[in-house]
Write a protein that holds these residues in place. Structure first.
Motif, PDB file in Angstrom:
ATOM      1  N   ASP A   1      47.837  76.784  31.122  1.00 49.22           N
ATOM      2  CA  ASP A   1      47.521  75.540  30.418  1.00 49.22           C
ATOM      3  C   ASP A   1      46.484  74.780  31.243  1.00 49.22           C
ATOM      4  O   ASP A   1      46.812  74.172  32.258  1.00 49.22           O
ATOM      5  CB  ASP A   1      48.807  74.725  30.245  1.00 49.22           C
ATOM      6  N   ARG A   2      45.251  74.824  30.776  1.00 52.40           N
ATOM      7  CA  ARG A   2      44.147  74.236  31.566  1.00 52.40           C
ATOM      8  C   ARG A   2      44.204  72.710  31.595  1.00 52.40           C
ATOM      9  O   ARG A   2      43.535  72.072  32.400  1.00 52.40           O
ATOM     10  CB  ARG A   2      42.790  74.673  31.010  1.00 52.40           C
ATOM     11  N   ASN A   3      44.996  72.113  30.694  1.00 50.57           N
ATOM     12  CA  ASN A   3      45.096  70.642  30.696  1.00 50.57           C
ATOM     13  C   ASN A   3      46.195  70.128  31.610  1.00 50.57           C
ATOM     14  O   ASN A   3      46.288  68.927  31.836  1.00 50.57           O
ATOM     15  CB  ASN A   3      45.373  70.134  29.279  1.00 50.57           C
TER      16      ASN A   3
ATOM     17  N   TYR B   1      50.675  62.838  34.402  1.00 54.07           N
ATOM     18  CA  TYR B   1      51.084  63.660  33.258  1.00 54.07           C
ATOM     19  C   TYR B   1      52.517  63.323  32.862  1.00 54.07           C
ATOM     20  O   TYR B   1      52.856  63.199  31.683  1.00 54.07           O
ATOM     21  CB  TYR B   1      50.969  65.129  33.645  1.00 54.07           C
TER      22      TYR B   1
END
Ligand code: HEM
Ligand code: MG
Length: 331
Positions: free
Chosen positions: A270-272, A285
Motif C-alpha cells: 500500500d503505497r499510501n 495516519y
C-alpha cells in the motif's frame, strides 16, 4: 478533560518489580485479560487494576514502572490503542473484550469502544503467540502451537534464546503464514508499528535488567506469554527502553505495509500507508484515517476528550519533530 499522562520515571534504573506489594494473583471470575501479555501481567500483579479496566494515564505509568518502557513508547502505544478502543468520555479502556465497565458508549458514532481485542484498529494479524482473527476469531488467547513456533525459531536462530536474529526470522515466518493462509491478511499502520515493536519488546523489556544482554530465556518467555506472570525475583530493564533495535529486526527481512487484496498469496504494498521508520506518518495516519472513520462527527464532552487525547498521543512523537495536527479543532 482527562488527566494528562505522567512524565518519565524519576528513577529509571533496574529494580525488583515482582515484589511483595505486587503479588501474582490469577484473574478472578469476571476479570478481563486480553491480547497483550504485558498488560495481562501488569493486571495479574496489580500494577493496573486487576479487573482489566483502566485509564490510559495509569497504563502508561504501569508500563514504565513495571517494565521500564520509556515514556514516549508507553504513550505512543497506549494512546494509539486507547483512542480507537477506549471510552474517551469516561477515560477507561478494557484490556480485552468489550465491557460495560467502561461506561455508556457515546451516541451516534460508528466507534465500538470494543476493548483491546478489537480486530484491525490496533490489534492485528501475524501476532507471535495469538491467532489471526480470520483463523477462528480468537485474537487474544495464548496459542501453544504458535508458541512452539516461537521456541523452534529461538532454538534454530537464537541458540536457545529469543534474540534479534530469532525475532527477524520469526517475524518473516508469521508474515508468510498470514500471506499464505489468511485471505484477509493485512499489515498497515498501526499494525506495522505494533508488529515490529512487539517483536523487540520481549528482548528489550522481558530480559532481566541485571542480565541486560538481549537474550531472552525461553522459560521467562513462557511465563510472560502464557501465564502473564513475572518470573520469581524479576528485575525490570536497566534503563528506559524504546523499541530499540526494531530497525535491526526489520532489516533482516524488510516488509512494507500492505495486504492480501484478492485472496491468499496476493500481498500488495500500500503505497499510501506510512512505512515503519515514518513514526510521524503512522501517528497522522492513525488519527486522520482510523480515528476519523470511528468518530466522523463528535460533539460536546466527547469532542473535548478527543482533542485532549490526540494531543496526549502527539506528545509521544513531539521529540521526533513531528507536526501536531488538529483534525477536530484546537486542543
Ligand atoms: C501485543 C497493547 C504495552 C508487549 C499487544 C496487543 C495489544 C497491546 C492491543 C495485541 C496486538 C497483536 O498482537 O495483534 C498494549 C498497550 C500497551 C502495551 C496499550 C501500553 C503501553 C506493552 C509492554 C510490553 C508489551 C510494556 C512489553 C513489556 C507486547 C507483546 C505483544 C503485545 C510482546 C505481542 C503478543 C504476540 O504477538 O503474541 N499489546 N501493549 N506491550 N504486547 Fe502490548
Ligand atoms: Mg493479533
Amino acid at each position: 478533560r482527562p488527566p494528562p499522562p505522567p512524565g518519565p520515571l524519576e528513577y529509571g534504573g533496574v529494580k525488583l518489580v515482582n515484589d511483595a506489594e505486587h503479588p501474582f494473583k490469577p484473574p478472578r471470575k469476571g476479570d478481563i485479560r486480553g491480547p497483550c501479555p504485558a498488560l495481562n501481567t501488569l493486571a495479574n500483579h496489580g500494577y493496573i487494576s486487576r479487573n482489566g479496566i483502566e485509564s490510559p494515564s495509569n497504563i502508561v505509568r504501569a508500563a514504565m514502572e513495571g517494565f521500564n518502557m520509556n515514556n514516549d513508547l508507553a504513550k505512543f502505544t497506549c494512546y494509539a490503542a486507547f483512542i480507537v478502543n477506549g471510552n474517551m468520555v469516561t477515560d477507561l479502556v478494557s484490556i480485552g473484550e468489550k465491557s460495560k465497565k467502561t461506561g455508556p458508549d457515546p451516541k451516534d458514532q460508528p466507534a465500538t469502544i470494543g476493548g483491546l481485542n478489537t480486530h484491525n484498529v490496533f490489534e492485528g494479524d501475524s501476532s507471535m503467540t495469538r491467532a489471526d482473527f480470520y483463523d477462528g476469531g480468537d485474537v487474544e488467547s495464548f496459542n501453544e502451537t504458535l508458541f512452539q513456533g516461537f521456541l523452534e525459531y529461538s532454538y534454530r536462530f537464537g541458540g536457545g534464546r529469543y534474540n534479534l536474529t530469532a525475532a527477524g526470522e520469526y517475524r518473516l515466518k508469521r508474515t508468510q503464514d498470514g500471506i499464505q493462509n489468511n485471505p484477509t491478511f493485512t499489515i498497515v499502520a498501526p499494525r506495522l508499528f505494533s508488529a515490529y515493536s512487539e517483536s523487540v519488546n520481549p528482548i528489550n523489556l522481558w530480559v532481566d535488567g541485571r542480565q541486560d544482554d538481549g537474550q531472552l530465556r525461553l522459560d521467562h518467555a513462557r511465563s510472560f506469554f502464557e501465564a502473564a506472570r513475572y518470573p520469581d525475583d524479576f528485575h525490570r530493564a536497566a534503563r528506559p527502553m524504546s523499541a530499540d533495535n526494531e530497525a535491526v529486526v526489520h532489516a533482516i527481512h524488510p516488509l512494507e505495509p500492505g495486504a492480501n487484496v484478492a485472496g491468499v498469496n496476493t500481498y500488495t504494498v500500500d503505497r499510501n500507508a506510512p512505512r515503519l521508520d515514518d513514526k510521524c506518518g503512522i501517528f497522522e495516519y492513525h488519527v486522520n484515517t482510523t480515528l476519523r472513520t470511528l468518530y466522523p462527527n463528535p460533539r460536546g464532552n466527547l469532542l473535548d476528550a478527543i482533542r485532549a487525547n490526540i494531543h496526549y498521543f502527539y506528545t509521544s512523537v513531539q521529540a521526533r519533530g513531528c507536526t501536531e495536527i488538529f483534525p477536530y479543532g484546537r486542543f
